[in-house]
Design a protein around this motif. Structure first.
Motif, PDB file in Angstrom:
ATOM      1  N   UNK A   1       1.170   5.592  -0.448  1.00 49.97           N
ATOM      2  CA  UNK A   1       0.985   4.709   1.101  1.00 49.97           C
ATOM      3  C   UNK A   1       0.108   3.716   1.131  1.00 49.97           C
ATOM      4  N   UNK A   2      -1.033   3.851   0.496  1.00 50.94           N
ATOM      5  CA  UNK A   2      -2.058   2.675   0.323  1.00 50.94           C
ATOM      6  C   UNK A   2      -1.617   1.657  -0.226  1.00 50.94           C
ATOM      7  N   UNK A   3      -0.813   1.788  -1.427  1.00 52.69           N
ATOM      8  CA  UNK A   3      -0.479   0.736  -2.125  1.00 52.69           C
ATOM      9  C   UNK A   3       0.680  -0.328  -1.566  1.00 52.69           C
ATOM     10  N   UNK A   4       1.461   0.597  -0.831  1.00 54.14           N
ATOM     11  CA  UNK A   4       2.402   0.021   0.071  1.00 54.14           C
ATOM     12  C   UNK A   4       1.996  -0.852   1.252  1.00 54.14           C
TER      13      UNK A   4
ATOM     14  N   UNK B   1       1.419   3.393   8.409  1.00 52.44           N
ATOM     15  CA  UNK B   1       1.670   1.937   7.920  1.00 52.44           C
ATOM     16  C   UNK B   1       1.140   1.115   9.402  1.00 52.44           C
ATOM     17  N   UNK B   2       1.001  -0.229   9.061  1.00 55.32           N
ATOM     18  CA  UNK B   2       0.509  -1.096  10.299  1.00 55.32           C
ATOM     19  C   UNK B   2       1.729  -1.784  10.970  1.00 55.32           C
ATOM     20  N   UNK B   3       2.698  -1.523  10.446  1.00 59.85           N
ATOM     21  CA  UNK B   3       4.070  -1.769  11.347  1.00 59.85           C
ATOM     22  C   UNK B   3       5.156  -1.067  10.735  1.00 59.85           C
TER      23      UNK B   3
ATOM     24  N   UNK C   1      10.849   2.235   5.166  1.00 60.13           N
ATOM     25  CA  UNK C   1      10.336   3.275   4.056  1.00 60.13           C
ATOM     26  C   UNK C   1       9.682   4.224   4.821  1.00 60.13           C
ATOM     27  N   UNK C   2       8.576   3.650   5.536  1.00 62.08           N
ATOM     28  CA  UNK C   2       7.395   4.346   6.320  1.00 62.08           C
ATOM     29  C   UNK C   2       7.966   5.165   7.481  1.00 62.08           C
TER      30      UNK C   2
ATOM     31  N   UNK D   1       1.015  -6.205   3.168  1.00 57.08           N
ATOM     32  CA  UNK D   1       0.107  -6.927   3.932  1.00 57.08           C
ATOM     33  C   UNK D   1       0.038  -8.386   3.034  1.00 57.08           C
ATOM     34  N   UNK D   2       0.284  -8.223   1.897  1.00 58.20           N
ATOM     35  CA  UNK D   2       0.294  -9.492   1.022  1.00 58.20           C
ATOM     36  C   UNK D   2       1.527 -10.311   1.336  1.00 58.20           C
TER      37      UNK D   2
END
Length: 311
Positions: A266-269, A174-176, A180-181, A274-275
């Motif tokens: 993971x990509x959808x999450x 993830x980016x943060x 869940x991640x 990000x949105x």
């Protein structure tokens, strides 16, 4: 597996896998970040300095702008730094702080958007009693309740998350540090905690959604009984901006925290996260300002005063 190094760093894998697009995505995210922070600060400033905006609705809106500013500053600066640096680590303590701030801001927005629906209900359905029912004391109490509800979510879930034993891989996909991640790295059974977290998140959504649904049901009933077409138009205009923001924010949150894991990748999450952590804080002030004559009028008055002072 037993050697849990809770003091070691995590590694954030980031938003993108394809490094070729990093430059373009970095520029877009930076632009969105600057616009979001600037728009929210301007909105907060105008509401504070313009007497025409010293009303309950705009007081609550200023709180939303403050939350959006803190919300986007919780994740995006670290994301931008990671996109241009080789070291993409985040310390255990910093990860915990990020989780707490993220939970507090998103929880506070959940409650505040619900309370803003109540404000619209009073304005449309009880306009004569509006100054009494939504006085300064009531507004401060509503805002304090929203902040308290969000911080309670942070205080409850953050310590549990950070006390789960983590071992083996320290790479968060993830980016943060989203819970869940992070929990995917745990080397203990977290099913009970995930169930409790699911129940907590559902309640965090159900309470404000119940307020919103009840408020707008009563509003629609009142609008239906109005004889004046102009009155109906004004009532719809009063509520449309809030409904737009609610639909965007709650829709993304529903996907992340309510849908079962089988609906997630993971990509959808990361895209959904990000949105609502990057794009939504920018959209909120733009929706309220561009569709609001009072805010645009305050902005024009401020520009006029600033221009006169320069002479």
């Amino acid at each position: 597996m037993k050697n849990t190094t809770s003091s070691s760093d995590f590694i954030l894998l980031g938003l993108l896998v394809n490094s070729e697009a990093v430059g373009v995505v970095f520029t877009v995210i930076l632009a969105v970040f600057v616009v979001a922070v600037t728009a929210n600060l301007i909105m907060t400033f105008l509401i504070q300095v313009d007497s025409h905006l010293h009303t309950p609705m705009y007081f609550l809106l200023s709180q939303l702008s403050i939350m959006d500013t803190l919300f986007i500053c919780t994740t995006v600066p670290k994301l931008l730094v990671d996109m241009v640096s080789k070291e993409k680590t985040i310390s255990f303590v910093a990860c915990g702080i990020q989780i707490f701030l993220y939970l507090t801001m998103i929880g506070s927005e959940f409650f505040l958007l619900g309370l803003m629906a109540y404000d619209r209900y009073v304005a449309v359905c009880n306009p004569l009693r509006y100054p009494v029912l939504m006085d300064r004391k009531m507004c401060v109490s509503l805002a304090a309740g929203a902040w308290f509800g969000g911080s309670l979510d942070g205080f409850l879930l953050t310590p549990i998350t950070m006390n789960v034993p983590y071992c083996g891989s320290r790479s968060i996909n993830h980016f943060f540090c989203e819970i869940p991640a992070v929990l995917k790295l745990a080397c203990a059974d977290t099913s009970l905690y995930e169930t409790l977290m699911y129940i907590c998140c559902v309640l965090m959504l159900l309470i404000p959604i119940s307020i919103i649904s009840t408020s707008y049901s009563l509003i629609l009933f009142t609008i239906h009984r109005m004889r004046s077409a102009e009155g109906r138009k004004k009532a719809f205009a009063t509520c449309s901006s809030h409904l737009t923001v609610v639909s965007i924010f709650y829709g993304a949150a529903f996907y992340t925290y309510v849908l079962p894991p089988s609906f997630h990748t993971p990509e959808q999450d990361k895209v959904v996260s990000a949105f609502y952590t990057i794009v939504t804080p920018m959209l909120n002030p733009l929706i309220y300002s561009l569709r609001n004559k009072d805010v645009m009028g305050a902005f024009k008055r401020y520009l006029h005063v600033a221009h006169e002072l320069r002479k």
